[in-house]
Design a protein around this motif. Structure first.
Motif, mmCIF file in Angstrom:
data_model
loop_
_atom_site.group_PDB
_atom_site.id
_atom_site.type_symbol
_atom_site.label_atom_id
_atom_site.label_comp_id
_atom_site.label_asym_id
_atom_site.label_seq_id
_atom_site.Cartn_x
_atom_site.Cartn_y
_atom_site.Cartn_z
ATOM 1 N N ILE A 31 12.229 -19.055 54.087
ATOM 2 C CA ILE A 31 12.733 -20.034 55.057
ATOM 3 C C ILE A 31 11.779 -21.209 55.167
ATOM 4 N N GLU A 32 10.502 -20.894 55.344
ATOM 5 C CA GLU A 32 9.500 -21.944 55.532
ATOM 6 C C GLU A 32 9.391 -22.835 54.290
ATOM 7 N N SER A 33 9.393 -22.213 53.112
ATOM 8 C CA SER A 33 9.286 -22.988 51.874
ATOM 9 C C SER A 33 10.519 -23.850 51.648
ATOM 10 N N ALA A 34 11.685 -23.301 51.978
ATOM 11 C CA ALA A 34 12.917 -24.082 51.810
ATOM 12 C C ALA A 34 12.902 -25.317 52.704
ATOM 13 N N ASN A 103 20.095 -20.551 49.799
ATOM 14 C CA ASN A 103 21.153 -21.559 49.847
ATOM 15 C C ASN A 103 20.622 -22.914 50.298
ATOM 16 N N ILE A 104 19.697 -22.890 51.272
ATOM 17 C CA ILE A 104 19.070 -24.141 51.721
ATOM 18 C C ILE A 104 18.337 -24.791 50.554
ATOM 19 N N ALA A 105 17.561 -23.983 49.836
ATOM 20 C CA ALA A 105 16.784 -24.515 48.712
ATOM 21 C C ALA A 105 17.693 -25.099 47.629
ATOM 22 N N LYS A 106 18.829 -24.448 47.392
ATOM 23 C CA LYS A 106 19.748 -24.924 46.354
ATOM 24 C C LYS A 106 20.325 -26.296 46.680
ATOM 25 N N ARG A 107 20.371 -26.653 47.952
ATOM 26 C CA ARG A 107 20.951 -27.942 48.338
ATOM 27 C C ARG A 107 19.938 -29.086 48.319
ATOM 28 N N PRO A 179 29.645 -44.314 56.315
ATOM 29 C CA PRO A 179 30.544 -43.520 55.468
ATOM 30 C C PRO A 179 29.983 -43.199 54.080
ATOM 31 N N LYS A 180 29.097 -44.051 53.566
ATOM 32 C CA LYS A 180 28.549 -43.804 52.233
ATOM 33 C C LYS A 180 27.648 -42.576 52.194
ATOM 34 N N THR A 181 27.244 -42.099 53.344
ATOM 35 C CA THR A 181 26.326 -40.953 53.396
ATOM 36 C C THR A 181 27.056 -39.632 53.661
ATOM 37 N N ILE A 182 28.371 -39.651 53.635
ATOM 38 C CA ILE A 182 29.129 -38.453 53.994
ATOM 39 C C ILE A 182 28.748 -37.253 53.131
ATOM 40 N N SER A 183 28.606 -37.462 51.823
ATOM 41 C CA SER A 183 28.303 -36.341 50.934
ATOM 42 C C SER A 183 26.969 -35.692 51.290
ATOM 43 N N GLU A 184 25.936 -36.525 51.453
ATOM 44 C CA GLU A 184 24.614 -35.988 51.802
ATOM 45 C C GLU A 184 24.629 -35.306 53.169
ATOM 46 N N CYS A 185 25.280 -35.943 54.111
ATOM 47 C CA CYS A 185 25.324 -35.375 55.461
ATOM 48 C C CYS A 185 26.064 -34.040 55.463
ATOM 49 N N ALA A 186 27.071 -33.917 54.622
ATOM 50 C CA ALA A 186 27.788 -32.648 54.533
ATOM 51 C C ALA A 186 26.859 -31.540 54.060
ATOM 52 N N HIS A 187 26.014 -31.843 53.074
ATOM 53 C CA HIS A 187 25.037 -30.859 52.611
ATOM 54 C C HIS A 187 24.061 -30.493 53.729
ATOM 55 N N LEU A 188 23.658 -31.475 54.499
ATOM 56 C CA LEU A 188 22.742 -31.219 55.609
ATOM 57 C C LEU A 188 23.401 -30.363 56.688
ATOM 58 N N LEU A 189 24.693 -30.565 56.890
ATOM 59 C CA LEU A 189 25.418 -29.721 57.832
ATOM 60 C C LEU A 189 25.439 -28.268 57.366
ATOM 61 N N PHE A 190 25.620 -28.074 56.068
ATOM 62 C CA PHE A 190 25.581 -26.718 55.532
ATOM 63 C C PHE A 190 24.195 -26.095 55.726
ATOM 64 N N ILE A 191 23.152 -26.907 55.548
ATOM 65 C CA ILE A 191 21.800 -26.406 55.768
ATOM 66 C C ILE A 191 21.611 -25.987 57.218
ATOM 67 N N ALA A 192 22.054 -26.838 58.135
ATOM 68 C CA ALA A 192 21.949 -26.503 59.553
ATOM 69 C C ALA A 192 22.706 -25.220 59.866
ATOM 70 N N ASN A 194 23.279 -22.752 57.776
ATOM 71 C CA ASN A 194 22.520 -21.633 57.233
ATOM 72 C C ASN A 194 21.392 -21.228 58.170
ATOM 73 N N ILE A 195 20.723 -22.203 58.759
ATOM 74 C CA ILE A 195 19.653 -21.888 59.707
ATOM 75 C C ILE A 195 20.223 -21.189 60.931
ATOM 76 N N GLU A 196 21.351 -21.677 61.409
ATOM 77 C CA GLU A 196 21.990 -21.052 62.578
ATOM 78 C C GLU A 196 22.355 -19.598 62.293
ATOM 79 N N ARG A 197 22.821 -19.325 61.072
ATOM 80 C CA ARG A 197 23.160 -17.962 60.702
ATOM 81 C C ARG A 197 21.909 -17.085 60.585
ATOM 82 N N ILE A 198 20.794 -17.670 60.143
ATOM 83 C CA ILE A 198 19.535 -16.915 60.111
ATOM 84 C C ILE A 198 19.180 -16.447 61.518
ATOM 85 N N GLY A 199 19.356 -17.334 62.494
ATOM 86 C CA GLY A 199 19.099 -16.954 63.877
ATOM 87 C C GLY A 199 20.006 -15.829 64.329
#
Length: 230
Positions: A31-34, A103-107, A179-192, A194-199
């Motif tokens: 987690i910490e390294s990711a 999964n976080i690291a893969k993104r 709007p141009k950042t939608i793709s990146e932000c979507a990945h960040l949402l998935f990361i968030a 994943n962290i929520e699921r870790i909790g």
């Protein structure tokens, strides 16, 4: 003979606890390294997190084999049986925690195009830290058979959920405005997420620890909102 059997059983339980401690430590480190890889956009570190997940999977298989052996040969009862069953369940949950870190690291490579996208998600490192600490404390509670520490972990899950809700609102607003950042932000949402699921999974471990230590289950928690989703 009886003394020899008890000694052998104690050694096997110690072995179980040692394997779970190693597995948990590796999951925490993942987690910490990711999160560091995300902050620094470190592709090599992200790749290492993905590769190291294989050791977590291997420990899970080793624990499962040992648990079957203990149950078959020692026929544990009462508190001992609860400990052994808890160990079996916990390694499955910790393995999932390792998967979320992977999964976080893969993104990480997928959000390197525009570093400015990271500005609205300054909460992610703190969110990851809380989740990692929950994992650490849940496993410490298991090692010490400490139901009070387990309860404290469960109560902290709302902190991670609050972080997730804040990150979600921030990123949605950012995507609407940029709007141009939608793709990146979507990945960040998935990361968030994943962290929520870790909790959530750290909380599951804590609940198992509480049952193993007391023989009682904690009252059902309200996992409303984000925490209710898989």
């Amino acid at each position: 003979m009886a003394e020899h059997t008890i000694k052998a059983f104690d050694e096997e339980i110690d072995r179980l606890r040692g394997l779970i401690a190693e597995m948990g430590g590796r999951a925490e480190a993942a987690i910490e390294s990711a999160m560091i890889a995300l902050q620094r956009q470190d592709l090599a570190l992200a790749a290492q997190v993905v590769a190291d997940d294989k050791r977590i999977d291997a420990i899970e298989a080793e624990v499962e084999k040992l648990v079957i052996q203990v149950i078959a040969l020692r026929a544990p009862m009462a508190n001992d049986l609860r400990d052994v069953i808890a160990a079996l369940k916990i390694v499955g949950v910790v393995e999932r925690i390792g998967d979320y870190a992977k999964n976080i690291a893969k993104r990480v490579p997928l959000i390197m195009v525009n570093q400015r996208t990271l500005e609205p998600v300054s909460l992610l490192p703190s969110m990851g830290q809380v989740a990692s600490e929950m994992v650490h404390d849940a496993l410490n509670a298991f090692a010490a058979r400490d139901p009070d520490l387990a309860v404290a972990v469960v109560e902290r899950d709302t902190v991670v959920d609050d972080f997730y809700n804040s990150v979600f609102r921030t990123l949605v607003t950012y995507m609407v405005e940029n709007p141009k950042t939608i793709s990146e932000c979507a990945h960040l949402l998935f990361i968030a997420k994943n962290i929520e699921r870790i909790g959530d999974h750290a909380t599951n471990v804590a609940e198992m620890v509480y049952y193993a230590a007391t023989g009682q289950t904690l009252p059902d928690r309200d996992r409303g909102g984000a925490a209710a989703e898989e």
